[in-house]
Design a protein around this motif. Structure first.
Motif, PDB file in Angstrom:
ATOM      1  N   VAL A   8       2.451   4.015   6.398  1.00 26.35           N
ATOM      2  CA  VAL A   8       3.864   4.313   6.408  1.00 26.35           C
ATOM      3  C   VAL A   8       4.738   3.273   5.553  1.00 26.35           C
ATOM      4  CG1 VAL A   8       4.540   2.313   8.713  1.00 26.35           C
ATOM      5  CG2 VAL A   8       2.674   4.606   9.111  1.00 26.35           C
ATOM      6  N   VAL A   9       5.827   3.703   5.467  1.00 29.12           N
ATOM      7  CA  VAL A   9       6.506   2.364   4.855  1.00 29.12           C
ATOM      8  C   VAL A   9       7.376   1.182   5.813  1.00 29.12           C
ATOM      9  CG1 VAL A   9       8.539   1.888   3.095  1.00 29.12           C
ATOM     10  CG2 VAL A   9       6.678   4.467   3.071  1.00 29.12           C
ATOM     11  N   GLU A  10       7.602   0.229   5.490  1.00 29.08           N
ATOM     12  CA  GLU A  10       8.177  -0.856   6.529  1.00 29.08           C
ATOM     13  C   GLU A  10       8.903  -1.752   5.351  1.00 29.08           C
ATOM     14  OE1 GLU A  10      10.632  -3.183   8.574  1.00 29.08           O
ATOM     15  OE2 GLU A  10       9.323  -0.976   9.478  1.00 29.08           O
ATOM     16  N   LEU A  11      10.053  -1.701   5.751  1.00 31.24           N
ATOM     17  CA  LEU A  11      11.082  -3.152   5.032  1.00 31.24           C
ATOM     18  C   LEU A  11      10.149  -4.401   5.450  1.00 31.24           C
ATOM     19  CD1 LEU A  11      13.599  -3.778   2.813  1.00 31.24           C
ATOM     20  CD2 LEU A  11      14.578  -2.973   4.622  1.00 31.24           C
ATOM     21  N   GLU A  12      10.205  -4.736   7.120  1.00 29.12           N
ATOM     22  CA  GLU A  12       9.196  -6.289   7.348  1.00 29.12           C
ATOM     23  C   GLU A  12       8.107  -6.538   6.793  1.00 29.12           C
ATOM     24  OE1 GLU A  12      10.430  -8.558   9.121  1.00 29.12           O
ATOM     25  OE2 GLU A  12      12.653  -7.720   9.623  1.00 29.12           O
ATOM     26  N   GLU A  13       6.948  -7.983   6.762  1.00 29.60           N
ATOM     27  CA  GLU A  13       5.770  -8.058   6.330  1.00 29.60           C
ATOM     28  C   GLU A  13       4.760  -7.879   7.389  1.00 29.60           C
ATOM     29  OE1 GLU A  13       5.269 -12.602   5.643  1.00 29.60           O
ATOM     30  OE2 GLU A  13       7.199 -12.754   5.746  1.00 29.60           O
ATOM     31  N   THR A  14       5.033  -7.267   8.948  1.00 27.50           N
ATOM     32  CA  THR A  14       4.351  -6.751   9.702  1.00 27.50           C
ATOM     33  C   THR A  14       4.892  -6.083  10.360  1.00 27.50           C
ATOM     34  OG1 THR A  14       5.108  -8.732  10.964  1.00 27.50           O
ATOM     35  CG2 THR A  14       2.624  -8.336   9.698  1.00 27.50           C
ATOM     36  N   PRO A  15       4.197  -5.201  11.549  1.00 23.91           N
ATOM     37  CA  PRO A  15       4.548  -3.943  12.505  1.00 23.91           C
ATOM     38  C   PRO A  15       5.273  -4.543  12.857  1.00 23.91           C
ATOM     39  CG  PRO A  15       2.432  -3.338  11.306  1.00 23.91           C
ATOM     40  CD  PRO A  15       2.846  -4.462  10.791  1.00 23.91           C
ATOM     41  N   PHE A  16       6.131  -4.383  14.122  1.00 24.47           N
ATOM     42  CA  PHE A  16       6.660  -4.937  15.312  1.00 24.47           C
ATOM     43  C   PHE A  16       7.081  -6.154  14.947  1.00 24.47           C
ATOM     44  CE2 PHE A  16       3.679  -1.810  16.662  1.00 24.47           C
ATOM     45  CZ  PHE A  16       4.679  -0.724  17.120  1.00 24.47           C
ATOM     46  N   ARG A  17       7.188  -6.844  14.012  1.00 21.95           N
ATOM     47  CA  ARG A  17       7.434  -8.102  13.771  1.00 21.95           C
ATOM     48  C   ARG A  17       8.689  -8.920  14.975  1.00 21.95           C
ATOM     49  NH1 ARG A  17       9.590 -11.035   9.294  1.00 21.95           N
ATOM     50  NH2 ARG A  17       9.914 -12.956   8.856  1.00 21.95           N
ATOM     51  N   ARG A  18      10.356  -8.153  14.275  1.00 19.18           N
ATOM     52  CA  ARG A  18      11.244  -8.968  14.881  1.00 19.18           C
ATOM     53  C   ARG A  18      10.681  -8.371  16.665  1.00 19.18           C
ATOM     54  NH1 ARG A  18      16.437  -6.597  11.683  1.00 19.18           N
ATOM     55  NH2 ARG A  18      15.560  -7.653   9.650  1.00 19.18           N
ATOM     56  N   PHE A  19       9.906  -7.719  17.427  1.00 17.78           N
ATOM     57  CA  PHE A  19      10.383  -7.763  18.363  1.00 17.78           C
ATOM     58  C   PHE A  19       8.620  -8.207  19.609  1.00 17.78           C
ATOM     59  CE2 PHE A  19      10.187  -4.719  22.429  1.00 17.78           C
ATOM     60  CZ  PHE A  19      10.720  -5.191  22.931  1.00 17.78           C
TER      61      PHE A  19
END
Length: 601
Positions: A363-374
C-alpha cells in the motif's frame, strides 16, 4: 435517550460484543444485468404483480393453517424499554415492550440480516447494531437507512395477553421472509414504446436514485418514472465491490428485474446524459435520444481520480467503480504482486481482500498512517498493525512517480522516495470527483469543486430540479447547518427519500445522522457523525486488541464516534445525536457511559 430504559443506571464500559457479521449476499432473485441501453422498459406489457402476490404479505386474518400462535413469554419477563428475541413455531420474532405495550416485529434487519435484539431501542424505534437502519416499532416501517425493506409487524390483533402470558400469532410466510416491501403504486401511464417525455427523470441509479423512485411509488405516485445509469446493470450494492471483489452483478443486485417491471420503474442502462436544458425541461443523451421531464433528480455520483504520473497509460492499472473492474482485479491479482495506491476506505478494503489471493500486497500512501484524516493517528496505526500482521507492506509519506511496463503491462511502481516496488496489478484508490461535468453550461449551480449545492429539501437553484448522493453538498442540521459533502451509502438513501417527498410537495428536510462502516479481515469498523475538523480523540477500550470505541471531539462537543467489537455503541451514539442532544467531551472522558442510557436532555 428519549426514554430508552426505565431508569438510568450507570453501565460499565463493557458493552456486549457481537461478532462481526459475515457479509451475506442478498437472498433475492436478481437480474442478469445484460441487455441494450434501453433494456428494462416497463412498457405496460409486463405482467403486473400485486405487492401482495409478489411478497405474499400476510392477510390481516390469515387462515389458521398458515398461522402459528404461541405464548412467547410471561408479562413480567420484559421491562419497559426492553427487547427480546422469542421463538415462534420454527421462526423467531422480536418482542419489544415500550410504554407498557408489547410489539412483535421481524427479528432480523433486512439490509444484511443483523439481529435487531442487539440493537438500540429509543424514541419508538429500533436501530440496527451493524449499519444503523431504523424501524418504527408500531408499524415495522423503515425510517432511516441503509436498506430498502421494512420489517413485518404483527398487528395489535396478533399480539395479546392472556393469564399473564404474551401470545403472538403470525403467518408462517411472514416468519420466513424477514422483510416486507412497502405497498407501492403501479405506473398507470406506461410509455407507449419510447415516448419522449416522462414525469420524473432520475439521472444515476445508485442508492439515491433507486430510493427516490421507490419512495415516489410508496407515496402513491403513479406517473412515469425513468431511471438512467451509465452502468450496464440494474441498481446494485456498490459498497460491496471493494469488500468482496469477486461478487457477481446478480449477487449484488438491490432489486430483481421483475421488481422494476411490476412497479413501472423504467431503467435505461449504459445511458449517458450529455446536456440538461432546464429552460425547456429536457435532457439529451450521448446517442442523441432526448427526453422531456417535469421533475428531475440529479444523482450522478462520482468518478474515481486517476494517477497523473509518467506511465499512467500502462495496462493492469485500475480504479474500481463497477463489478467488471472489481472482478478483473481479482482475476489478475491471483498469485501476483499487487500495489494499492491510497490508504482510505476503498484502498484498504481492496488490500485486505487481496491478501488471501495475491502473492504480495503493498500500500502506497501520502499520509503517515492509513485513515489518518478520518479516524486519527492512533486508530489508523492500530489498523495498520492489523494489516501488517496480515503480510501487507506499507510505503507511507510517499507517492507514485512512475509506472513501468514490460511489453505494455505493468511491471514496477516507482515511488518518489525512489523505492521500486514489483507490481503486476495496481489499484488506485485516491478519492473521487463529482460526475457533474455535463451540468457546466446548464444553469444549475455547481461549487468550485464541482459539487451541486442543495438546501435541506435537496432542491438545487433551479425549481423542479433536485440533487442527491455523492455529488451534492447540503446543510448538516446537527452541525449548525454547515454545508458538507458526505459521500456515503446511508446518506445517499436518505437524500433520495427526501428528494422524492419534496417532488410531491411534502416539505421534508434532511436530518439523518451520517452512519457508515468498513469491513476488513472479517472485522467491522462502524462510524457515526461527522468528524471533519476534530481536534481530539478520546479512546476507551483496547486499541491493540481492536476492541475499542473512539470519540472524536471538537472543542467541548463529541462530533463523531467509531468502534470495533463494541456493538451497539455506535448505534447508541447515533440515536443520542438523532434525538437532538449534544454529547459533551467530559461525558466520554470518564469511561462512565451512563449518559448513553439516561433520558437525554
Amino acid at each position: 435517550m428519549g426514554g430508552c430504559f426505565s431508569k438510568p443506571k450507570p453501565v460499565e464500559l463493557k458493552i456486549e460484543v457481537v461478532l462481526p457479521e459475515k457479509e451475506r449476499g442478498k437472498e433475492e432473485l436478481s437480474a442478469s444485468g445484460k441487455g441494450s441501453p434501453r433494456a428494462y422498459q416497463g412498457n405496460g406489457t409486463a405482467r403486473h404483480f400485486h405487492s401482495e402476490e409478489r411478497l405474499s404479505a400476510p392477510h390481516p386474518y390469515p387462515g389458521a393453517q398458515d398461522c402459528v400462535e404461541a405464548a412467547v413469554c410471561h408479562v413480567k419477563d420484559l421491562e419497559n424499554g426492553q427487547m427480546r428475541e422469542v421463538e415462534l413455531g420454527w421462526g423467531k420474532v422480536l418482542l419489544v415492550k415500550d410504554n407498557g405495550e408489547f410489539h412483535a416485529l421481524g427479528h432480523k434487519c433486512p439490509h444484511y440480516g443483523a439481529p435487531l435484539v442487539k440493537g438500540v431501542l429509543s424514541r419508538g424505534r429500533v436501530r440496527c447494531p451493524w449499519h444503523g437502519a431504523c424501524f418504527n416499532i408500531s408499524t415495522g416501517d423503515l425510517e432511516d437507512f441503509p436498506g430498502l425493506d421494512s420489517l413485518h409487524k404483527f398487528q395489535h390483533l396478533q399480539v395479546k395477553i392472556e393469564k399473564e402470558k404474551v401470545y403472538v400469532r403470525a403467518s408462517k410466510q411472514a416468519l420466513q421472509l424477514q422483510r416486507r416491501t412497502k405497498v407501492m403504486a403501479k405506473c398507470i401511464s406506461p410509455s407507449a414504446g419510447h415516448s419522449g417525455s416522462t414525469n420524473v427523470l432520475i439521472v444515476g441509479a445508485g442508492a439515491a436514485g433507486l430510493v427516490c423512485a421507490e419512495t415516489l411509488r410508496q407515496e402513491g405516485f403513479s406517473d412515469r418514472i425513468v431511471l438512467c445509469t451509465l452502468d450496464r446493470h440494474l441498481p446494485y450494492d456498490r459498497p460491496k465491490l471493494s469488500k468482496s471483489l469477486d461478487a457477481q452483478p446478480e449477487q449484488l443486485a438491490l432489486r430483481p428485474k421483475e421488481f422494476f417491471r411490476a412497479y413501472g420503474i423504467e431503467v435505461l442502462t449504459e445511458a449517458q446524459v450529455v446536456t440538461v436544458d432546464v429552460r425547456n425541461k429536457k435532457v439529451v443523451f450521448k446517442d442523441g435520444f432526448k427526453l422531456e421531464y417535469s421533475k428531475l433528480l440529479l444523482a450522478p455520483g462520482s468518478s474515481p481520480k486517476t494517477l497523473s504520473c509518467k506511465g499512467k497509460e500502462v495496462e493492469n492499472v485500475f480504479t474500481i467503480r463497477t463489478p467488471e473492474d472489481a472482478n478483473r482485479v481479482v482475476r489478475l491479482a491471483r498469485g501476483r504482486n499487487t500495489v494499492v495506491v491510497g490508504a482510505g476506505f476503498l484502498g484498504m478494503e481492496v488490500a485486505a481482500y487481496l491478501t488471501e489471493k495475491a502473492h504480495s500486497v503493498s500500500v502506497v500512501e501520502l499520509e503517515e498512517t492509513p485513515f489518518r484524516r478520518f479516524l486519527g493517528e492512533r486508530v489508523g496505526r492500530a489498523l495498520m498493525k492489523m494489516f501488517e500482521n496480515n503480510r501487507v507492506k506499507f510505503y507511507m509519506q510517499t507517492e507514485v512517480s512512475e509506472l513501468r511496463a514490460q511489453e505494455g503491462k505493468l511491471k514496477e511502481v516507482v515511488l518518489k522516495s525512489s523505492k521500486v516496488v514489483r507490481a503486476d496489478v495496481c489499484v488506485v484508490g485516491i478519492g473521487a470527483v463529482p460526475s457533474t461535468g455535463f451540468l457546466r453550461q446548464s444553469g444549475i449551480s455547481l461549487d468550485s469543486r464541482g459539487f451541486i449545492p442543495v438546501n435541506k429539501m435537496m432542491q438545487t437553484n433551479v425549481p423542479g430540479v433536485f440533487a442527491a448522493g455523492d455529488a451534492v453538498t447540503f446543510p448538516l442540521a446537527w452541525r449548525n447547518n454547515r454545508k458538507v459533502n458526505i459521500p456515503h451509502w446511508q446518506m445517499a438513501h436518505a437524500q433520495g427519500r427526501v428528494a422524492a417527498q419534496n417532488m410531491l410537495a411534502q416539505e421534508a428536510e434532511i436530518s439523518t445522522v451520517p452512519y457508515l462502516w468498513t469491513a476488513m479481515f472479517g472485522k467491522s469498523l462502524r462510524y457515526a457523525g461527522y468528524g471533519e475538523g476534530f481536534d481530539d480523540v478520546i479512546i476507551q477500550g483496547d486499541l491493540e486488541e481492536l476492541k475499542f470505541v473512539a470519540f472524536y471531539t471538537k472543542g467541548d462537543e463529541v462530533i463523531a464516534v467509531a468502534s470495533m467489537n463494541y456493538d451497539p455503541i455506535v448505534s447508541k451514539v447515533a440515536e443520542v445525536l438523532a434525538s437532538g442532544r449534544a454529547i459533551r467531551k467530559r461525558e466520554v472522558e470518564t469511561g462512565d457511559m451512563s449518559w448513553l442510557t439516561g433520558k437525554g436532555s
